[in-house]
Design a protein around this motif. Structure first.
Motif, PDB file in Angstrom:
ATOM      1  N   ASN A  79       0.818  -1.215   0.000  1.00 57.61           N
ATOM      2  CA  ASN A  79       0.000   0.000   0.000  1.00 57.61           C
ATOM      3  C   ASN A  79       0.853   1.266   0.000  1.00 57.61           C
ATOM      4  N   LYS A  80       2.004   1.220   0.682  1.00 53.62           N
ATOM      5  CA  LYS A  80       2.889   2.388   0.732  1.00 53.62           C
ATOM      6  C   LYS A  80       3.405   2.734  -0.662  1.00 53.62           C
ATOM      7  N   ASN A  81       3.783   1.721  -1.433  1.00 54.49           N
ATOM      8  CA  ASN A  81       4.246   1.952  -2.802  1.00 54.49           C
ATOM      9  C   ASN A  81       3.123   2.458  -3.699  1.00 54.49           C
ATOM     10  N   ILE A  82       1.938   1.915  -3.528  1.00 50.18           N
ATOM     11  CA  ILE A  82       0.800   2.360  -4.334  1.00 50.18           C
ATOM     12  C   ILE A  82       0.487   3.824  -4.028  1.00 50.18           C
ATOM     13  N   GLU A  83       0.540   4.202  -2.746  1.00 50.10           N
ATOM     14  CA  GLU A  83       0.319   5.599  -2.378  1.00 50.10           C
ATOM     15  C   GLU A  83       1.404   6.495  -2.972  1.00 50.10           C
ATOM     16  N   ALA A  84       2.649   6.027  -2.963  1.00 49.65           N
ATOM     17  CA  ALA A  84       3.755   6.801  -3.538  1.00 49.65           C
ATOM     18  C   ALA A  84       3.547   6.978  -5.038  1.00 49.65           C
ATOM     19  N   ILE A  85       3.102   5.937  -5.717  1.00 49.32           N
ATOM     20  CA  ILE A  85       2.848   6.021  -7.157  1.00 49.32           C
ATOM     21  C   ILE A  85       1.762   7.060  -7.435  1.00 49.32           C
ATOM     22  N   GLN A  86       0.672   6.993  -6.696  1.00 51.80           N
ATOM     23  CA  GLN A  86      -0.428   7.928  -6.908  1.00 51.80           C
ATOM     24  C   GLN A  86       0.005   9.369  -6.645  1.00 51.80           C
ATOM     25  N   LEU A  87       0.803   9.581  -5.605  1.00 45.48           N
ATOM     26  CA  LEU A  87       1.308  10.909  -5.298  1.00 45.48           C
ATOM     27  C   LEU A  87       2.214  11.409  -6.423  1.00 45.48           C
ATOM     28  N   LEU A  88       3.128  10.564  -6.871  1.00 46.39           N
ATOM     29  CA  LEU A  88       4.040  10.951  -7.940  1.00 46.39           C
ATOM     30  C   LEU A  88       3.300  11.280  -9.232  1.00 46.39           C
ATOM     31  N   ILE A  89       2.340  10.469  -9.597  1.00 45.00           N
ATOM     32  CA  ILE A  89       1.566  10.726 -10.817  1.00 45.00           C
ATOM     33  C   ILE A  89       0.914  12.098 -10.723  1.00 45.00           C
ATOM     34  N   SER A  90       0.310  12.372  -9.601  1.00 47.46           N
ATOM     35  CA  SER A  90      -0.360  13.656  -9.394  1.00 47.46           C
ATOM     36  C   SER A  90       0.616  14.822  -9.469  1.00 47.46           C
ATOM     37  N   ARG A  91       1.746  14.689  -8.804  1.00 45.59           N
ATOM     38  CA  ARG A  91       2.721  15.788  -8.761  1.00 45.59           C
ATOM     39  C   ARG A  91       3.436  15.964 -10.101  1.00 45.59           C
ATOM     40  N   LEU A  92       3.766  14.879 -10.760  1.00 44.77           N
ATOM     41  CA  LEU A  92       4.480  14.973 -12.031  1.00 44.77           C
ATOM     42  C   LEU A  92       3.621  15.625 -13.117  1.00 44.77           C
ATOM     43  N   GLU A  93       2.310  15.393 -13.069  1.00 48.06           N
ATOM     44  CA  GLU A  93       1.452  15.990 -14.093  1.00 48.06           C
ATOM     45  C   GLU A  93       1.263  17.484 -13.872  1.00 48.06           C
ATOM     46  N   ARG A  94       1.621  17.978 -12.705  1.00 51.67           N
ATOM     47  CA  ARG A  94       1.471  19.402 -12.403  1.00 51.67           C
ATOM     48  C   ARG A  94       2.695  20.240 -12.757  1.00 51.67           C
ATOM     49  N   LEU A  95       3.766  19.606 -13.202  1.00 54.99           N
ATOM     50  CA  LEU A  95       4.955  20.364 -13.583  1.00 54.99           C
ATOM     51  C   LEU A  95       4.620  21.276 -14.757  1.00 54.99           C
ATOM     52  N   SER A  96       5.139  22.463 -14.711  1.00 57.52           N
ATOM     53  CA  SER A  96       4.912  23.434 -15.767  1.00 57.52           C
ATOM     54  C   SER A  96       5.408  22.892 -17.100  1.00 57.52           C
ATOM     55  N   ALA A  97       4.611  23.083 -18.123  1.00 64.54           N
ATOM     56  CA  ALA A  97       5.004  22.621 -19.456  1.00 64.54           C
ATOM     57  C   ALA A  97       6.257  23.343 -19.940  1.00 64.54           C
ATOM     58  N   ASP A  98       6.534  24.508 -19.376  1.00 64.73           N
ATOM     59  CA  ASP A  98       7.733  25.272 -19.740  1.00 64.73           C
ATOM     60  C   ASP A  98       8.990  24.711 -19.101  1.00 64.73           C
ATOM     61  N   SER A  99       8.825  23.847 -18.132  1.00 61.40           N
ATOM     62  CA  SER A  99       9.955  23.296 -17.402  1.00 61.40           C
ATOM     63  C   SER A  99      10.715  22.274 -18.253  1.00 61.40           C
ATOM     64  N   PHE A 100      12.031  22.341 -18.168  1.00 62.99           N
ATOM     65  CA  PHE A 100      12.882  21.349 -18.826  1.00 62.99           C
ATOM     66  C   PHE A 100      12.516  19.948 -18.354  1.00 62.99           C
ATOM     67  N   TRP A 101      12.141  19.830 -17.090  1.00 65.39           N
ATOM     68  CA  TRP A 101      11.898  18.522 -16.486  1.00 65.39           C
ATOM     69  C   TRP A 101      10.528  17.951 -16.832  1.00 65.39           C
ATOM     70  N   ALA A 102       9.625  18.779 -17.336  1.00 62.78           N
ATOM     71  CA  ALA A 102       8.275  18.298 -17.657  1.00 62.78           C
ATOM     72  C   ALA A 102       8.312  17.197 -18.710  1.00 62.78           C
ATOM     73  N   HIS A 103       9.138  17.353 -19.724  1.00 66.27           N
ATOM     74  CA  HIS A 103       9.221  16.342 -20.777  1.00 66.27           C
ATOM     75  C   HIS A 103       9.758  15.023 -20.222  1.00 66.27           C
ATOM     76  N   ARG A 104      10.800  15.105 -19.412  1.00 63.60           N
ATOM     77  CA  ARG A 104      11.360  13.891 -18.804  1.00 63.60           C
ATOM     78  C   ARG A 104      10.345  13.262 -17.848  1.00 63.60           C
ATOM     79  N   ALA A 105       9.626  14.102 -17.122  1.00 66.05           N
ATOM     80  CA  ALA A 105       8.642  13.604 -16.162  1.00 66.05           C
ATOM     81  C   ALA A 105       7.508  12.860 -16.855  1.00 66.05           C
ATOM     82  N   SER A 106       7.182  13.267 -18.072  1.00 68.12           N
ATOM     83  CA  SER A 106       6.069  12.614 -18.766  1.00 68.12           C
ATOM     84  C   SER A 106       6.364  11.136 -19.020  1.00 68.12           C
ATOM     85  N   GLY A 107       7.625  10.799 -19.270  1.00 73.77           N
ATOM     86  CA  GLY A 107       7.986   9.392 -19.474  1.00 73.77           C
ATOM     87  C   GLY A 107       7.857   8.581 -18.205  1.00 73.77           C
ATOM     88  N   ILE A 108       8.328   9.142 -17.101  1.00 75.40           N
ATOM     89  CA  ILE A 108       8.208   8.450 -15.810  1.00 75.40           C
ATOM     90  C   ILE A 108       6.734   8.330 -15.425  1.00 75.40           C
TER      91      ILE A 108
END
Length: 80
Positions: free
Chosen positions: A4-33
Motif C-alpha cells: 500500500n505504501k508503494n501504491i500511495e507513492a505512485i499515486q502521489l508521484l503521478i499527481s505531482r508529475l502531471e502538475r509540472l509546468s510545461a515550460d519546465s525542462f523537467w516536464a518532458h522527462r517527467a512525462s515518461g516516468i
C-alpha cells in the motif's frame, strides 16, 4: 505485488508529475516516468493478466519520479 505504501507513492508521484509546468525542462522527462507509473498502476489493476509485477522496476520508477520532482523544484524561484 506492491504494498500500500508503494501504491500511495505512485499515486502521489503521478499527481505531482502531471502538475509540472510545461515550460519546465523537467516536464518532458517527467512525462515518461509518469507514463510508466500509469502503466504500472494499470498492470496492478489487471494483476490476473500480469502475475509478474517487478518490484525492482517499481522502486526505480518511484526513485526517478522523486528525483525529477526535486530537480524541477530547484528551478522554482524563491518568493520574497
Amino acid at each position: 505485488m506492491p504494498n500500500n505504501k508503494n501504491i500511495e507513492a505512485i499515486q502521489l508521484l503521478i499527481s505531482r508529475l502531471e502538475r509540472l509546468s510545461a515550460d519546465s525542462f523537467w516536464a518532458h522527462r517527467a512525462s515518461g516516468i509518469r507514463g510508466a507509473l500509469l502503466r504500472f498502476m494499470d498492470a496492478i489493476d489487471n494483476v490476473e493478466e500480469n502475475q509478474q509485477i517487478q518490484d525492482n522496476t517499481l522502486n526505480i520508477l518511484i526513485q526517478k519520479g522523486y528525483e525529477l520532482l526535486e530537480k524541477a523544484a530547484r528551478e522554482i524561484p524563491d518568493r520574497k
